[in-house]
Each structure stands twice: as C-alpha cells, then as structure tokens.
Design a protein around this motif. Sequence first.
Motif, PDB file in Angstrom:
ATOM      1  N   GLN A 199      40.607  32.375  31.436  1.00 23.04           N
ATOM      2  CA  GLN A 199      39.360  31.909  30.829  1.00 23.04           C
ATOM      3  C   GLN A 199      38.749  32.917  29.868  1.00 23.04           C
ATOM      4  OE1 GLN A 199      36.651  30.677  33.904  1.00 23.04           O
ATOM      5  NE2 GLN A 199      37.819  28.824  34.333  1.00 23.04           N
ATOM      6  N   THR A 200      39.343  34.089  29.746  1.00 24.89           N
ATOM      7  CA  THR A 200      38.782  35.128  28.898  1.00 24.89           C
ATOM      8  C   THR A 200      39.785  35.515  27.816  1.00 24.89           C
ATOM      9  OG1 THR A 200      39.546  36.821  30.447  1.00 24.89           O
ATOM     10  CG2 THR A 200      37.297  36.039  30.733  1.00 24.89           C
ATOM     11  N   LYS A 201      39.324  36.357  26.922  1.00 19.24           N
ATOM     12  CA  LYS A 201      40.165  36.808  25.811  1.00 19.24           C
ATOM     13  C   LYS A 201      40.057  38.327  25.658  1.00 19.24           C
ATOM     14  CE  LYS A 201      40.889  32.619  23.827  1.00 19.24           C
ATOM     15  NZ  LYS A 201      41.768  31.878  24.635  1.00 19.24           N
ATOM     16  N   GLY A 202      41.035  38.903  24.985  1.00 23.98           N
ATOM     17  CA  GLY A 202      40.982  40.307  24.599  1.00 23.98           C
ATOM     18  C   GLY A 202      40.966  41.272  25.764  1.00 23.98           C
ATOM     19  N   LYS A 203      40.112  42.298  25.638  1.00 28.31           N
ATOM     20  CA  LYS A 203      40.029  43.355  26.652  1.00 28.31           C
ATOM     21  C   LYS A 203      39.631  42.821  28.019  1.00 28.31           C
ATOM     22  CE  LYS A 203      39.018  47.428  23.859  1.00 28.31           C
ATOM     23  NZ  LYS A 203      38.050  48.497  23.625  1.00 28.31           N
ATOM     24  N   GLU A 204      38.725  41.850  28.016  1.00 29.97           N
ATOM     25  CA  GLU A 204      38.284  41.281  29.298  1.00 29.97           C
ATOM     26  C   GLU A 204      39.449  40.631  30.027  1.00 29.97           C
ATOM     27  OE1 GLU A 204      34.833  38.424  31.212  1.00 29.97           O
ATOM     28  OE2 GLU A 204      34.981  38.582  29.035  1.00 29.97           O
ATOM     29  N   SER A 205      40.278  39.917  29.304  1.00 30.40           N
ATOM     30  CA  SER A 205      41.449  39.291  29.900  1.00 30.40           C
ATOM     31  C   SER A 205      42.413  40.339  30.462  1.00 30.40           C
ATOM     32  CB  SER A 205      42.159  38.417  28.862  1.00 30.40           C
ATOM     33  OG  SER A 205      43.262  37.770  29.435  1.00 30.40           O
ATOM     34  N   VAL A 206      42.595  41.426  29.712  1.00 28.51           N
ATOM     35  CA  VAL A 206      43.473  42.513  30.166  1.00 28.51           C
ATOM     36  C   VAL A 206      42.922  43.139  31.449  1.00 28.51           C
ATOM     37  CG1 VAL A 206      44.368  44.810  29.586  1.00 28.51           C
ATOM     38  CG2 VAL A 206      44.394  42.994  27.873  1.00 28.51           C
ATOM     39  N   LEU A 207      41.611  43.308  31.527  1.00 29.05           N
ATOM     40  CA  LEU A 207      41.008  43.872  32.748  1.00 29.05           C
ATOM     41  C   LEU A 207      41.237  42.953  33.946  1.00 29.05           C
ATOM     42  CD1 LEU A 207      37.678  45.361  31.359  1.00 29.05           C
ATOM     43  CD2 LEU A 207      39.709  46.614  32.147  1.00 29.05           C
ATOM     44  N   TRP A 208      41.128  41.649  33.730  1.00 26.86           N
ATOM     45  CA  TRP A 208      41.407  40.707  34.818  1.00 26.86           C
ATOM     46  C   TRP A 208      42.868  40.765  35.230  1.00 26.86           C
ATOM     47  CZ3 TRP A 208      37.901  39.153  37.938  1.00 26.86           C
ATOM     48  CH2 TRP A 208      36.605  38.912  37.508  1.00 26.86           C
ATOM     49  N   LEU A 209      43.754  40.952  34.269  1.00 23.07           N
ATOM     50  CA  LEU A 209      45.180  41.073  34.601  1.00 23.07           C
ATOM     51  C   LEU A 209      45.465  42.361  35.366  1.00 23.07           C
ATOM     52  CD1 LEU A 209      46.839  39.685  31.364  1.00 23.07           C
ATOM     53  CD2 LEU A 209      46.797  38.641  33.630  1.00 23.07           C
ATOM     54  N   ILE A 210      44.758  43.428  35.034  1.00 24.01           N
ATOM     55  CA  ILE A 210      44.894  44.669  35.806  1.00 24.01           C
ATOM     56  C   ILE A 210      44.386  44.439  37.226  1.00 24.01           C
ATOM     57  CG2 ILE A 210      44.036  47.040  36.036  1.00 24.01           C
ATOM     58  CD1 ILE A 210      44.100  47.139  32.903  1.00 24.01           C
ATOM     59  N   GLY A 211      43.263  43.727  37.351  1.00 20.46           N
ATOM     60  CA  GLY A 211      42.747  43.370  38.680  1.00 20.46           C
ATOM     61  C   GLY A 211      43.752  42.541  39.462  1.00 20.46           C
ATOM     62  N   PHE A 212      44.435  41.638  38.761  1.00 20.80           N
ATOM     63  CA  PHE A 212      45.486  40.841  39.388  1.00 20.80           C
ATOM     64  C   PHE A 212      46.585  41.740  39.948  1.00 20.80           C
ATOM     65  CE2 PHE A 212      49.817  39.328  38.503  1.00 20.80           C
ATOM     66  CZ  PHE A 212      49.933  38.349  39.482  1.00 20.80           C
ATOM     67  N   LEU A 213      47.063  42.683  39.135  1.00 16.36           N
ATOM     68  CA  LEU A 213      48.154  43.558  39.576  1.00 16.36           C
ATOM     69  C   LEU A 213      47.740  44.444  40.742  1.00 16.36           C
ATOM     70  CD1 LEU A 213      49.645  44.554  36.113  1.00 16.36           C
ATOM     71  CD2 LEU A 213      50.642  43.009  37.819  1.00 16.36           C
ATOM     72  N   VAL A 214      46.520  44.961  40.702  1.00 13.09           N
ATOM     73  CA  VAL A 214      46.025  45.800  41.800  1.00 13.09           C
ATOM     74  C   VAL A 214      45.891  44.965  43.073  1.00 13.09           C
ATOM     75  CG1 VAL A 214      44.037  47.148  42.621  1.00 13.09           C
ATOM     76  CG2 VAL A 214      44.886  47.478  40.289  1.00 13.09           C
ATOM     77  N   SER A 215      45.285  43.789  42.956  1.00  7.71           N
ATOM     78  CA  SER A 215      45.103  42.908  44.117  1.00  7.71           C
ATOM     79  C   SER A 215      46.440  42.459  44.687  1.00  7.71           C
ATOM     80  CB  SER A 215      44.288  41.671  43.728  1.00  7.71           C
ATOM     81  OG  SER A 215      43.034  42.039  43.246  1.00  7.71           O
ATOM     82  N   LEU A 216      47.380  42.133  43.808  1.00 10.07           N
ATOM     83  CA  LEU A 216      48.716  41.728  44.232  1.00 10.07           C
ATOM     84  C   LEU A 216      49.390  42.841  45.023  1.00 10.07           C
ATOM     85  CD1 LEU A 216      51.144  39.735  44.066  1.00 10.07           C
ATOM     86  CD2 LEU A 216      51.768  40.906  41.957  1.00 10.07           C
ATOM     87  N   THR A 217      49.308  44.038  44.504  1.00 10.73           N
ATOM     88  CA  THR A 217      49.934  45.187  45.178  1.00 10.73           C
ATOM     89  C   THR A 217      49.316  45.423  46.548  1.00 10.73           C
ATOM     90  OG1 THR A 217      50.429  46.194  43.036  1.00 10.73           O
ATOM     91  CG2 THR A 217      50.449  47.652  44.969  1.00 10.73           C
ATOM     92  N   ILE A 218      47.991  45.429  46.609  1.00 13.02           N
ATOM     93  CA  ILE A 218      47.311  45.652  47.890  1.00 13.02           C
ATOM     94  C   ILE A 218      47.684  44.549  48.877  1.00 13.02           C
ATOM     95  CG2 ILE A 218      45.057  45.694  49.045  1.00 13.02           C
ATOM     96  CD1 ILE A 218      43.984  47.062  46.456  1.00 13.02           C
ATOM     97  N   SER A 219      47.671  43.301  48.422  1.00 16.51           N
ATOM     98  CA  SER A 219      48.005  42.175  49.295  1.00 16.51           C
ATOM     99  C   SER A 219      49.409  42.309  49.863  1.00 16.51           C
ATOM    100  CB  SER A 219      47.851  40.864  48.531  1.00 16.51           C
ATOM    101  OG  SER A 219      48.108  39.769  49.371  1.00 16.51           O
ATOM    102  N   MET A 220      50.364  42.636  49.010  1.00 21.83           N
ATOM    103  CA  MET A 220      51.756  42.752  49.458  1.00 21.83           C
ATOM    104  C   MET A 220      51.960  43.924  50.415  1.00 21.83           C
ATOM    105  SD  MET A 220      53.477  40.299  48.355  1.00 21.83           S
ATOM    106  CE  MET A 220      53.009  38.946  47.317  1.00 21.83           C
ATOM    107  N   VAL A 221      51.331  45.041  50.126  1.00 17.28           N
ATOM    108  CA  VAL A 221      51.464  46.205  51.014  1.00 17.28           C
ATOM    109  C   VAL A 221      50.863  45.880  52.383  1.00 17.28           C
ATOM    110  CG1 VAL A 221      50.683  48.581  51.397  1.00 17.28           C
ATOM    111  CG2 VAL A 221      51.624  47.925  49.176  1.00 17.28           C
ATOM    112  N   LEU A 222      49.692  45.248  52.387  1.00  9.56           N
ATOM    113  CA  LEU A 222      49.071  44.892  53.669  1.00  9.56           C
ATOM    114  C   LEU A 222      49.893  43.852  54.419  1.00  9.56           C
ATOM    115  CD1 LEU A 222      45.288  44.810  52.659  1.00  9.56           C
ATOM    116  CD2 LEU A 222      46.502  46.588  53.952  1.00  9.56           C
TER     117      LEU A 222
END
Length: 108
Positions: free
Chosen positions: A25-48
């Motif tokens: 739903q976002t564009k540019g830097k904001e979208s990239v920040l959400w994608l970074i949040g996705f990768l961090v959340s994904l990693t934490i979820s999988m490790v747990l």
Amino acid sequence: MHWIILIVAGLFEALFATCLGMANQTKGKESVLWLIGFLVSLTISMVLLYIATQKLPIGTAYAMWTGIGAVTTAIIGILIFKEPATFWRLFFIATLIASVVGLKAVSH
C-alpha cells in the motif's frame, strides 16, 4: 515455556504478513521500510518456531503457528485493511480459534 514461544512466533507471523500488506500500500522508502520489517519479522518468527519445535511435536507446532498467524492476520485485515467482516468470515475465524485451542488441549 515452548508454548509461549510458539504463540509469540505465531504473532510474528501475523506481523510479517501485515508488513507485506503495508508494503503493497506504500511507495518508495516507506515501502522499503515495511519490507525490512517483513524480513525481520519473518526471521524472528522462524527462529522462534524452530526453538518451539525442539520440545513440541512438529505437526502440532506448525499447525498452531499457522493458525495463530492466520487468525491474527485475518483480524488485522478487518481492523486495519478494512477487509469485510461478514458472518461467514467471522464464523470460520472462530473455528480456527477453536482448532488452535483444541490442538493445545489434546497435545502433551
């Protein structure tokens, strides 16, 4: 303790799904920040999830992880993304919750 870890892993699953929705739903830097949040959340979820499966049966743990994530994501979809909250949608969310509770009840 491993059940609590599994619940937190499921919540992070919902968080990574939410981050994907926000990135769409976002564009540019904001979208990239959400994608970074996705990768961090994904990693934490999988490790747990990995930690939880050290003591819990993989079939039960995975089903509960998926169920917790699905229910939480569906609720977030209704509240944040304004997805429809029809009777049948809420009914099946309730059956998912009942299934997760039932799995916990019958697991040793």
